[in-house]
Design a protein around this motif. Structure first.
Motif, PDB file in Angstrom:
ATOM      1  N   CYS A  42      -4.256   5.946   8.329  1.00  0.00           N
ATOM      2  CA  CYS A  42      -4.498   4.951   7.281  1.00  0.00           C
ATOM      3  C   CYS A  42      -3.291   4.038   7.102  1.00  0.00           C
ATOM      4  N   ALA A  43      -2.091   4.624   7.055  1.00  0.00           N
ATOM      5  CA  ALA A  43      -0.877   3.828   6.896  1.00  0.00           C
ATOM      6  C   ALA A  43      -0.710   2.857   8.061  1.00  0.00           C
ATOM      7  N   GLU A  44      -0.952   3.337   9.265  1.00  0.00           N
ATOM      8  CA  GLU A  44      -0.818   2.497  10.456  1.00  0.00           C
ATOM      9  C   GLU A  44      -1.840   1.361  10.442  1.00  0.00           C
ATOM     10  N   ALA A  45      -3.098   1.674  10.074  1.00  0.00           N
ATOM     11  CA  ALA A  45      -4.154   0.662  10.060  1.00  0.00           C
ATOM     12  C   ALA A  45      -3.894  -0.397   8.988  1.00  0.00           C
ATOM     13  N   ALA A 102       0.839  -1.203   0.000  1.00  0.00           N
ATOM     14  CA  ALA A 102       0.000   0.000   0.000  1.00  0.00           C
ATOM     15  C   ALA A 102       0.867   1.244   0.000  1.00  0.00           C
ATOM     16  N   LEU A 103       0.496   2.219  -0.824  1.00  0.00           N
ATOM     17  CA  LEU A 103       1.146   3.520  -0.845  1.00  0.00           C
ATOM     18  C   LEU A 103       0.145   4.551  -0.338  1.00  0.00           C
ATOM     19  N   VAL A 104       0.513   5.286   0.710  1.00  0.00           N
ATOM     20  CA  VAL A 104      -0.360   6.304   1.291  1.00  0.00           C
ATOM     21  C   VAL A 104       0.329   7.650   1.158  1.00  0.00           C
ATOM     22  N   THR A 105      -0.293   8.578   0.436  1.00  0.00           N
ATOM     23  CA  THR A 105       0.306   9.906   0.304  1.00  0.00           C
ATOM     24  C   THR A 105      -0.124  10.785   1.479  1.00  0.00           C
ATOM     25  N   GLY A 106       0.732  11.764   1.791  1.00  0.00           N
ATOM     26  CA  GLY A 106       0.434  12.651   2.914  1.00  0.00           C
ATOM     27  C   GLY A 106       0.270  11.888   4.207  1.00  0.00           C
ATOM     28  N   ALA A 107       1.173  10.934   4.467  1.00  0.00           N
ATOM     29  CA  ALA A 107       0.994   9.995   5.578  1.00  0.00           C
ATOM     30  C   ALA A 107       1.826  10.330   6.810  1.00  0.00           C
ATOM     31  N   SER A 108       2.399  11.532   6.865  1.00  0.00           N
ATOM     32  CA  SER A 108       3.219  11.874   8.040  1.00  0.00           C
ATOM     33  C   SER A 108       2.379  12.391   9.191  1.00  0.00           C
ATOM     34  N   SER A 109       1.065  12.624   8.955  1.00  0.00           N
ATOM     35  CA  SER A 109       0.199  13.115  10.025  1.00  0.00           C
ATOM     36  C   SER A 109      -1.261  12.844   9.666  1.00  0.00           C
ATOM     37  N   GLY A 110      -2.144  13.104  10.631  1.00  0.00           N
ATOM     38  CA  GLY A 110      -3.580  13.100  10.386  1.00  0.00           C
ATOM     39  C   GLY A 110      -4.126  11.816   9.803  1.00  0.00           C
TER      40      GLY A 110
END
Length: 721
Positions: A15-18, A2-10
């Motif tokens: 989403c990245a963690e889940a 999975a690639l999640v953009t804007g994943a350093s916060s919020g």
């Protein structure tokens, strides 16, 4: 992967963690916050997962290309894209600079396009790992409720999210048939840094007054929705923005609770309304855990004006709600002379007044949107009076008449209206009314009632006779699924479309398996998919072209029939309706191969009906003549044209064009489809339309010479001795 953009916060971080917790390898994209992105990657690795952090500005094409290159270099493939990056630069429109406008559009909209394009290219390059996912790839766009709701002072942000909505839906149309799923999540008030001003302090308190569930959403709530969309649990969900979309009254027990379970299984978010808050909350929590959906609880006594007004307001103002299950109601024991004024008033207040007002509140907004569904729960007592149920029966007779009137007024506006009239069903309503059901004749279980609507599949339903038949069946109360080669086309039809190529055994098997997974049964198959050859002599089509026509028009029916019969035999019931043609029984020159394929359908239908009748399954064929559809436009040209037939082909083209201009509408055929589906003792053959009926009459009762003359005159053929 999975690639999640804007994943350093919020939301991106959550989403990245889940996704990592569910076993995905994760690429954490960040723009400037390297430290939290790196910490998250390290945390995932420490927990036994795999993750990397990659810097990149999604509004820049080169950065996006590098982001995807790094993903493939590290993990070798990509299965999920969560296009989450977004920002706000707020100001009244009159004060907003062009730079702020462009910055927001570049990141929130162009960035999502660049990432989606790169993901699609990668999905098409790589092998489909069916052991990982049923879909070839999944794209999840992060949108906002402001894709629908205007937001003064945030014109650039709202415009960008409106663009995301149509970007998602258009991509879904383009790639659905390739088994690439594209969806979106549209959060409302979520407690993240971007929403800090509106979710904290006095602003947060004011916001809470608008949220019946009593809390502001957390990033984890959105992440759970993303995980569900990324999983095979949502494999049938495509081209959809997740909203709360079904409001059910009387939802704490009985019929309402079972409706809630059925909708939850299909991935719908819910608003549950009933008096018993504890039961509602227990049901809501279970549905959230089992189905990974969002459920709002709205405690209300609909006999109280204030509570009823609250639910009405929710239906009018919440654009996410697209379905109303109007189920709340009470019964009443005792003869008519034993009823008190208070008991009569309460019965009418809930069964009539509340139901009508809620239907009105929903219908107004649905009519503006051009879509929506309202299901009113009545009773068979509204049709057949029973002793000691006079007032109750009168309220249910009102529900039936109201629903019929609503259907007449609202169905042309795209609103689906259904009245459900159960007979005796085991629910708590009897206990509350003081009615002893222990000695009653056999009663239905609630699940039997809710699942009672018949499931129908209509092939070739994207236009013409197929679309008209699907809509007529829907109006008749069937749960309808259509099919087309292109697959799901979100927002275009009142029924879901399954991807199906009737010439492909694997495609047929997959479509029927999907329908059975969703409905558990199939009660009606309408075999409509087909095509023809433009008017030409029989010798102008090769054997290969003949095989092509038969593969769709006849063998397609055989494939679908063989796929559904095991399920119908197990059920002990079913209907199969084949769309044939009057040309299957009336010989018409210059369409020989098409007529031959329809003649095969005639023979197959008649034989099959004899075989299956003792098993509770009936088979019919419908024989239309010229019908005003796009069918002729989709005809293929003969592949072996001969000069000798140029003149007759030109003449026939004009004749057929004139006939099509004067043809009857596809609704004429659709009405016969419903008739054949619903009649207790269906005929094997039905004609559809005036011309087909005339030709059939001549065939049956007139001398053969007369039919010969009618055929040749209709095509302006020059008779030769």
């Amino acid at each position: 992967v999975a690639l999640v953009t804007g994943a350093s916060s919020g939301l991106g971080y959550a989403c990245a963690e889940a996704l990592a917790k569910e076993g995905a390898c994760v690429v954490i994209n960040y723009h400037s916050q390297a430290e939290p992105a790196g910490e998250l990657a390290e945390k995932i690795r420490a927990d036994g997962g795999r993750a990397i952090a990659v810097k990149g500005d999604v509004s820049k094409e080169a950065d996006v290309e590098n982001l995807f290159d790094q993903t493939i270099k590290e993990f070798g493939r990509l299965d999920i894209l969560v296009a989450n990056s977004g920002l706000q630069k707020d100001a009244p429109s009159i004060e907003m600079t062009l730079e702020d406008w462009n910055t927001v559009l570049d990141v929130n909209l162009t960035g999502q396009f660049l990432c989606a394009r790169a993901a699609l290219r990668q999905f098409k390059r790589q092998e489909h790992r069916k052991d990982i996912s049923k879909a070839v790839g999944k794209i999840i766009h992060m949108s906002s409720v402001h894709q629908l709701i205007p937001w003064a002072g945030h014109v650039n942000y709202a415009a960008s999210k409106g663009g995301v909505d149509l970007l998602m839906k258009t991509l879904a149309q383009e790639v659905g048939e390739e088994r690439i799923r594209v969806n979106a999540v549209a959060p409302g008030a979520i407690a993240t840094a971007i929403n800090e001003e509106s979710t904290q302090g006095e602003a947060g308190k004011a916001l809470l007054k608008l949220i019946p569930y009593g809390r502001i959403g957390a990033a984890e709530d959105v992440a759970n929705a993303v995980v569900w969309l990324a999983s095979d649990l949502s494999d049938y969900v495509h081209g959809t923005t997740l909203f709360i979309d079904v409001l059910i009254t009387g939802a704490s027990t009985g019929i309402g609770a079972v409706y809630a379970e059925r909708f939850a299984r299909r991935g719908h978010d819910l608003v549950l309304v009933a008096r018993d808050k504890l039961k509602l909350e227990a049901l809501a929590e279970r549905l959230r855990q089992e189905n990974h959906i969002s459920v709002d609880v709205l405690p209300a006594d609909l006999t109280l004006s204030s509570d009823l007004a609250t639910v009405e307001a929710r239906l009018r103002e919440d654009t996410r709600i697209g379905t109303l299950i109007n189920n709340a109601g009470i019964a009443q024991s005792g003869t008519f002379t034993e009823q008190t004024p208070d008991s009569i008033e309460r019965l009418i207040a809930l069964n009539v007044t509340a139901l009508t007002r809620l239907a009105s509140a929903a219908a107004s907004r649905f009519a503006e949107a051009g879509e929506g569904s309202i299901v009113n729960i009545g009773s068979v007592v509204g049709l057949a009076p029973e002793f000691a149920m006079t007032v109750y029966g009168a309220t249910k007779a009102f529900v039936l008449f109201l629903s019929q009137g609503m259907n007449v007024e609202l169905s042309p506006k795209g609103i689906y209206i259904q009245a459900v009239l159960p007979a005796g069903t085991y629910t708590e309503i009897w206990d509350r009314a003081g009615i002893d059901t222990s000695n009653a004749s056999k009663m239905m279980e609630v699940g039997e009632l809710v699942d009672a609507a018949l499931a129908a599949l209509v092939t070739g339903a994207s236009s013409g006779i197929g679309e008209a038949s699907a809509n007529k069946l829907l109006a008749a109360g069937y749960r309808v699924y259509g099919t087309s080669r292109r697959g799901p086309q979100p927002g275009q039809y009142a029924f879901p479309l399954l991807a199906l190529d009737v010439t492909d055994d694997t495609s047929v098997k997959s479509a029927i398996e999907e329908l059975i997974r969703l409905e558990g049964r199939i009660d009606l198959l309408v075999n409509n998919a087909g095509f023809g050859v433009a008017p030409a002599a029989a010798e102008e089509s090769s054997v290969e072209q003949a095989k092509q026509i038969f593969d769709t028009n006849f063998l397609g029916i055989v494939r679908l029939t063989r796929a559904v019969l095991p399920h119908m035999r197990r059920q002990g019931s079913g209907r199969i309706i084949n769309i044939g043609s009057i040309l299957g029984i009336v010989p018409l020159p210059y369409v020989a191969l098409y007529a031959a394929s329809k003649h095969a359908v005639e023979g197959y239908t008649g034989a099959l009906d004899h075989e299956l009748r003792t098993l509770g399954i009936r088979v019919s064929v419908i024989e239309p003549a010229y019908i005003k559809t796009q069918f002729e436009a989709h005809n293929i040209e003969p592949d072996a044209k001969l000069e000798e037939y140029d003149r007759i082909r030109a003449k026939l083209t004009k004749v057929v064009s004139k006939a099509m201009a004067e043809a009857e509408s596809p609704e004429v055929v659709a009405e016969v489809v419903v008739k054949a589906a619903q009649t207790l003792r269906p005929k094997v053959r039905y004609t559809a339309g005036t011309l087909a009926a005339k030709l059939n009459f001549i065939l049956r009762f007139a001398p053969a010479k007369l039919l010969d003359k009618v055929v040749r005159n209709s095509l302006q053929l020059d008779a030769r001795n």
